[in-house]
Design an enzyme around this catalytic site. Sequence first.
Site, mmCIF file in Angstrom:
data_model
loop_
_atom_site.group_PDB
_atom_site.id
_atom_site.type_symbol
_atom_site.label_atom_id
_atom_site.label_comp_id
_atom_site.label_asym_id
_atom_site.label_seq_id
_atom_site.Cartn_x
_atom_site.Cartn_y
_atom_site.Cartn_z
ATOM 1 N N TYR A 66 -22.343 21.429 8.265
ATOM 2 C CA TYR A 66 -21.986 21.758 9.650
ATOM 3 C C TYR A 66 -20.918 22.859 9.717
ATOM 4 C CZ TYR A 66 -24.263 17.406 11.086
ATOM 5 O OH TYR A 66 -25.164 16.417 11.318
ATOM 6 N N LYS A 118 -1.527 -8.459 1.900
ATOM 7 C CA LYS A 118 -1.876 -8.220 3.305
ATOM 8 C C LYS A 118 -3.029 -7.218 3.396
ATOM 9 C CE LYS A 118 1.569 -4.554 3.724
ATOM 10 N NZ LYS A 118 3.020 -4.343 3.826
ATOM 11 N N ARG A 135 12.021 -1.621 11.992
ATOM 12 C CA ARG A 135 10.653 -1.987 12.379
ATOM 13 C C ARG A 135 10.716 -3.418 12.893
ATOM 14 N NH1 ARG A 135 6.077 -1.168 7.784
ATOM 15 N NH2 ARG A 135 7.045 -3.087 7.085
ATOM 16 N N MET A 174 -21.180 12.466 8.156
ATOM 17 C CA MET A 174 -21.019 11.036 8.422
ATOM 18 C C MET A 174 -21.406 10.175 7.222
ATOM 19 S SD MET A 174 -22.509 8.779 11.576
ATOM 20 C CE MET A 174 -21.749 9.798 12.843
HETATM 21 C C1 LIG Z 1 3.804 -4.166 2.559
HETATM 22 C C2 LIG Z 1 5.078 -4.839 2.316
HETATM 23 C C3 LIG Z 1 5.574 -4.999 1.006
HETATM 24 C C4 LIG Z 1 4.919 -4.367 -0.210
HETATM 25 O O1 LIG Z 1 5.271 -3.002 -0.290
HETATM 26 P P1 LIG Z 1 4.705 -2.061 -1.460
HETATM 27 O O2 LIG Z 1 5.332 -0.747 -1.184
HETATM 28 O O3 LIG Z 1 3.237 -2.027 -1.299
HETATM 29 O O4 LIG Z 1 5.125 -2.671 -2.746
HETATM 30 C C5 LIG Z 1 6.704 -5.767 0.833
HETATM 31 N N1 LIG Z 1 7.338 -6.325 1.899
HETATM 32 C C6 LIG Z 1 6.920 -6.149 3.165
HETATM 33 C C7 LIG Z 1 7.679 -6.776 4.279
HETATM 34 C C8 LIG Z 1 5.787 -5.401 3.416
HETATM 35 O O5 LIG Z 1 5.377 -5.222 4.674
#
Ligand SMILES: *Cc1c(COP(=O)(O)O)cnc(C)c1O
Length: 390
Positions: A270, A36, A138, A318
């Site tokens: 800065y 993802k 969640r 920046m």
């Molecule tokens: C992101 C995610 C994972 C992977 O988790 P890691 O800690 O990066 O191994 C697995 N399952 C779900 C549902 C996730 O959202």
Amino acid sequence: MPIGYNLLRVTIDLEAIRDNYRFLCSRGTALIPVIKSDAYGHGLIPVAKALEECGADCFAVGTVGEAARLRQEAGREVRGTVLALLGPQSSEDCRIAVEENILPVTARLDQLRDLQEAARHAERPTPIALKFDTGMARLGFGPDDAGRVLEVLSQCPLLRPQWLLSHLATADDPGQADFTREQAARFRRVRDHFTAAWPGLRCSLVNSAGLLAFPDLTWDRQRPGIALYGANPFHSTELAHLGRDLRPAMRVQAPVLAVHPLAKGASISYGRTYVADQDKTVAVVAAGYADAFSRGLSNTGWILLRGQRAKILGRVCMQMTAVDVTHVPGVAPGDQAVLLGSDGEASITPEDLSSWWGTIPYEVFCLLGMNPREYVASTKTGQGESHHNR
Ligand SMILES: *Cc1c(COP(=O)(O)O)cnc(C)c1O
């Protein structure tokens, strides 16, 4: 930010990702690699292809849009199942999931009804995944909703539940193992409820940390993300040895723009937040918060120049950051500073950088990975063919 106009460069070692994948498989389990958010900043398409080359046949992304991109851009090269973890958020998403052969993760009853409608419209049976909340609070059906979910599914004859998922909240914290086991027990109860109706249902519970630390909680498939990219989920805990063999795949570099003296008593950048306590030599590096090199690193982080650590002086700007190179001979404009990764004997690990930054390697990867990336066969030797790929 018009990506491509900056001088910072991210290099991804796909062989490291493949090594990490094989290492995780060697723990005796089949995986659903989590790619993802553009493969945690490492590049959705190149990472999926690299993993498919070493046997991956099922991937997890976030949105249905990401899944559709993987299906379309990877062409026929990526054939595996693609799960969309965030699930469909509109009837359009449902239509895309059905038509593009994306496996939607469902966590609400309205998603089941909308998917049934899309499946009916396409006249096509549609595999789905069901996500249950066992303690993350969640996404997911509640553990007590199983009966209701089964009832709605019985009204959705084209939906074919294939996967049962849940997600762990504390698997990377050895001090909270009890909570992980509590989640696993809840997951088992949900599974028992469902397998009566859907005996072929496959289960997946653990993330990277769960896979490494709880071999007894693995089901049909495990879902590692961060470990694929080489960060150790147990860094600085008593279980750090479990992730010792993982190899970071991301390296970040930026060129030196200027080198000059900074006299004792003079300030830099800065706000004059740094004043030299002795005569110094400073190098100005072409990395700043517009390149996702966090301003939070002001006066705290380090980079590598000529194989040595150089401390950040004053505020990160920046597009530029000043560092102390008084102790590093020969630094000159055009030298490549290493912001993440190794340079000779020295290295800045994802854990180093994220601790100075006040965050975790996940965020460092996702943010720095938004910059232009190059891919190399391997940085083990510091060589390898490289090509641009965005
Ligand atoms: C992101 C995610 C994972 C992977 O988790 P890691 O800690 O990066 O191994 C697995 N399952 C779900 C549902 C996730 O959202």
